[in-house]
Design a protein around this motif. Structure first.
Motif, PDB file in Angstrom:
ATOM      1  N   SER A   2       0.853  -1.191   0.000  1.00 21.19           N
ATOM      2  CA  SER A   2       0.000   0.000   0.000  1.00 21.19           C
ATOM      3  C   SER A   2       0.885   1.237   0.000  1.00 21.19           C
ATOM      4  CB  SER A   2      -0.901   0.011   1.247  1.00 21.19           C
ATOM      5  OG  SER A   2      -0.159   0.438   2.381  1.00 21.19           O
ATOM      6  N   PRO A   3       0.299   2.417  -0.237  1.00 18.77           N
ATOM      7  CA  PRO A   3       1.103   3.647  -0.234  1.00 18.77           C
ATOM      8  C   PRO A   3       1.269   4.269   1.154  1.00 18.77           C
ATOM      9  CG  PRO A   3      -1.115   4.163  -0.925  1.00 18.77           C
ATOM     10  CD  PRO A   3      -1.073   2.669  -0.710  1.00 18.77           C
ATOM     11  N   GLN A   4       1.069   3.498   2.219  1.00 21.00           N
ATOM     12  CA  GLN A   4       1.140   4.042   3.572  1.00 21.00           C
ATOM     13  C   GLN A   4       2.482   4.709   3.862  1.00 21.00           C
ATOM     14  OE1 GLN A   4      -0.458   0.208   5.382  1.00 21.00           O
ATOM     15  NE2 GLN A   4      -1.177   1.688   6.875  1.00 21.00           N
ATOM     16  N   VAL A   5       3.572   4.068   3.412  1.00 19.30           N
ATOM     17  CA  VAL A   5       4.909   4.617   3.637  1.00 19.30           C
ATOM     18  C   VAL A   5       5.560   5.028   2.319  1.00 19.30           C
ATOM     19  CG1 VAL A   5       7.203   4.181   4.606  1.00 19.30           C
ATOM     20  CG2 VAL A   5       5.174   3.182   5.697  1.00 19.30           C
ATOM     21  N   ALA A   6       5.387   4.204   1.292  1.00 16.05           N
ATOM     22  CA  ALA A   6       5.974   4.458  -0.029  1.00 16.05           C
ATOM     23  C   ALA A   6       7.475   4.757   0.127  1.00 16.05           C
ATOM     24  CB  ALA A   6       5.234   5.568  -0.749  1.00 16.05           C
ATOM     25  N   ALA A   7       7.957   5.823  -0.526  1.00 17.22           N
ATOM     26  CA  ALA A   7       9.368   6.189  -0.403  1.00 17.22           C
ATOM     27  C   ALA A   7       9.618   7.132   0.768  1.00 17.22           C
ATOM     28  CB  ALA A   7       9.853   6.833  -1.698  1.00 17.22           C
TER      29      ALA A   7
END
Length: 501
Positions: free
Chosen positions: A73-78
């Protein structure tokens, strides 16, 4: 950056691609801008921090992890929300002219609606980011909407399917122009409406996952165009005199190479382009939907027993509102396909592909990128630029995305270097041989990111991000040094002494 299907490829098939084409060694023109890009939802993370609201991609990925290739998921991403200073330094080190980024709507208005005051912490984040870029001589190119609709707007009235979204987006755009206008001269209203509408509200493969083929995608298209147009006019009337900026919409397109010189195959190519780019480009540049799109959807709707076309008509007032709402033409381009004439699909098939009605494929001999739908064929870039020039009366063109993914994240990414070299060489051919008014090129992406449905499986950056490292370390790939060399030398020749004017 979009996704259409998942097809694993080996690194070997990528590295086997070595172009034999002659590289154009002209210097880029003096006014030509070279940049790199990424988008909020794909790199920022901090999905619920500092007042940010939930987006349709937050909901889509976290509620249905099985819909994402690696269940991510994009919760943390980069983690760029916390590492933005490091990322700004990274952009500086590459020596580029501009950095394309997006503002997360839900960081400004958590529920999407214009409240009395925008979210102060979200505003501060973008002000710091934008001012830091400008202090280093890097021009921000800011996208207002890069797919991350606040979930509340989807829940309340169906998001981009409802005309209500038009004025709500316009309110959000005005707020951004007010807050960030002194730092931004290049504005993008909306990124890749085809992916928003066809994938989000047609096939349902993208957030918010609405399956309404041949109906929802066209309703969405009209609302996206009206929202873009209203935002453009707000800037034009209220902010242009002070800030002297430019505004455009970004549209993506493949090149569709005719399978033969037969008239019917050439017509299949033109039809594909009109449905893909023209559906959104023609109303902006020429006025109204493309004729072939109107005719085919109306005919197929009538044959299916419908009383009116599935493509909603644009009124005279709406045509006037949308036409001319551009200061330059933007194109996102990654790949080419071949097309040929085909049988007419059954009228009961209301899908976007059936409305186009051509045979579309990727030749086996063309190397593939890491998302499967990438076919690496650099001449398609030049051909598409010429088509845009001829179709839309030779406008100023800026390439706002172009790049190549893989599934390994290797630091020795010669395949990506070859890709950039050959696609940029075709850009120079278009400028110097074909007189295309191309003034900018933006590489996607500067760093590995969360690539929507493929998550962290598809890696497209010039800087590797270790997604298993809590610190999300950035590591330069071989392509980062190569692209830095291009930005410095303003030329593709390995030896700068070989560059020609």
């Amino acid at each position: 950056m979009g996704f259409k299907s998942v097809l694993l490829v080996t690194l070997g098939s990528l590295l086997s691609f070595c172009s034999t084409a002659k590289v154009n060694k002209h210097f880029f023109p003096p006014n030509f801008k070279i940049g790199v890009a990424n988008a909020a939802a794909q790199i920022e993370g901090a999905w619920n921090e500092d007042g940010k609201g939930e987006t349709i991609w937050d909901r889509f990925a976290m509620s249905h992890p099985d819909w994402i290739f690696d269940h991510s998921s994009p919760q943390v991403a980069a983690d760029s929300y916390h590492k933005w200073r490091e990322d700004v330094e990274m952009v500086k080190e590459m020596g580029v002219d501009h950095y394309r980024l997006s503002i997360a709507w839900a960081r400004i208005y958590p529920d999407g609606y214009k409240t009395e005051e925008p979210n102060a912490r979200g505003v501060a984040y973008y002000k710091n980011l934008l001012r830091s870029l400008r202090a280093l001589g890097i021009e921000p190119m800011v996208t207002l909407y890069h797919w991350d609709l606040p979930q509340k707007l989807q829940d309340d009235f169906g998001g981009w399917l409802s005309p209500k979204i038009v004025d709500i987006f316009a309110d959000y755009a005005r707020t951004c122009f007010e807050l960030f206008g002194d730092e931004v001269n290049w504005w993008i209203t909306i990124n890749e409406p085809k992916q928003i509408c066809e994938a989000g509200y047609g096939s349902g493969g993208y957030a918010p996952g609405v399956f309404s083929p041949g109906v929802g995608n066209y309703k969405c298209a009209k609302n996206v165009l009206l929202a873009h147009a209203k935002a453009y006019h707000i800037y034009d009337k209220e902010f242009r005199k002070k800030n002297q900026g430019k505004v455009a919409i970004v549209i993506d397109s493949n090149w569709f190479e005719p399978a033969s010189a037969k008239p019917e195959d050439k017509e299949a190519s033109e039809r594909s382009l009109q449905f893909t780019y023209g559906l959104y480009g023609n109303p902006v540049f020429n006025g109204d939907w493309p004729a072939v799109v109107k005719e085919r959807v109306a005919q197929r709707s009538k044959q299916a027993g419908l009383k009116e076309s599935r493509l909603p008509a644009l009124t005279k007032e709406e045509i006037k509102l949308i036409k001319g709402t551009y200061d330059f033409l933007c194109i996102n381009h990654y790949t080419s396909h071949k097309v040929s004439a085909w049988y007419e699909p059954p009228v009961t098939d209301t899908s976007f592909g059936a409305d186009i009605g051509v045979n579309d494929w990727m030749p086996k001999e063309w190397p593939k990128g890491g998302e499967g739908w990438f076919s690496v064929w650099a001449p398609g870039m030049r051909k598409l630029l010429n088509w845009l020039k001829d179709t839309y009366n030779n406008p100023e063109i800026v390439i706002t995305e172009n790049g190549l993914s893989d599934n390994t994240g290797t630091l020795e990414d010669d395949h990506r270097i070859n890709y950039y070299r050959d696609y940029l060489s075709n850009c120079l051919d278009a400028i110097y041989i074909d007189n295309v008014n191309l003034t900018g090129y933006t590489a996607w992406s500067i760093l590995d990111d969360w690539e929507w449905r493929t998550g962290y499986h598809s890696l497209i950056g010039m800087y590797k991000v270790d997604f298993n490292d809590p610190n999300r370390a950035r590591i330069p790939k071989k392509s980062a040094a190569y692209f830095t060399q291009i930005a410095k030398n303003r030329c593709l020749a390995e030896n700068p002494a070989e560059c020609i004017h």
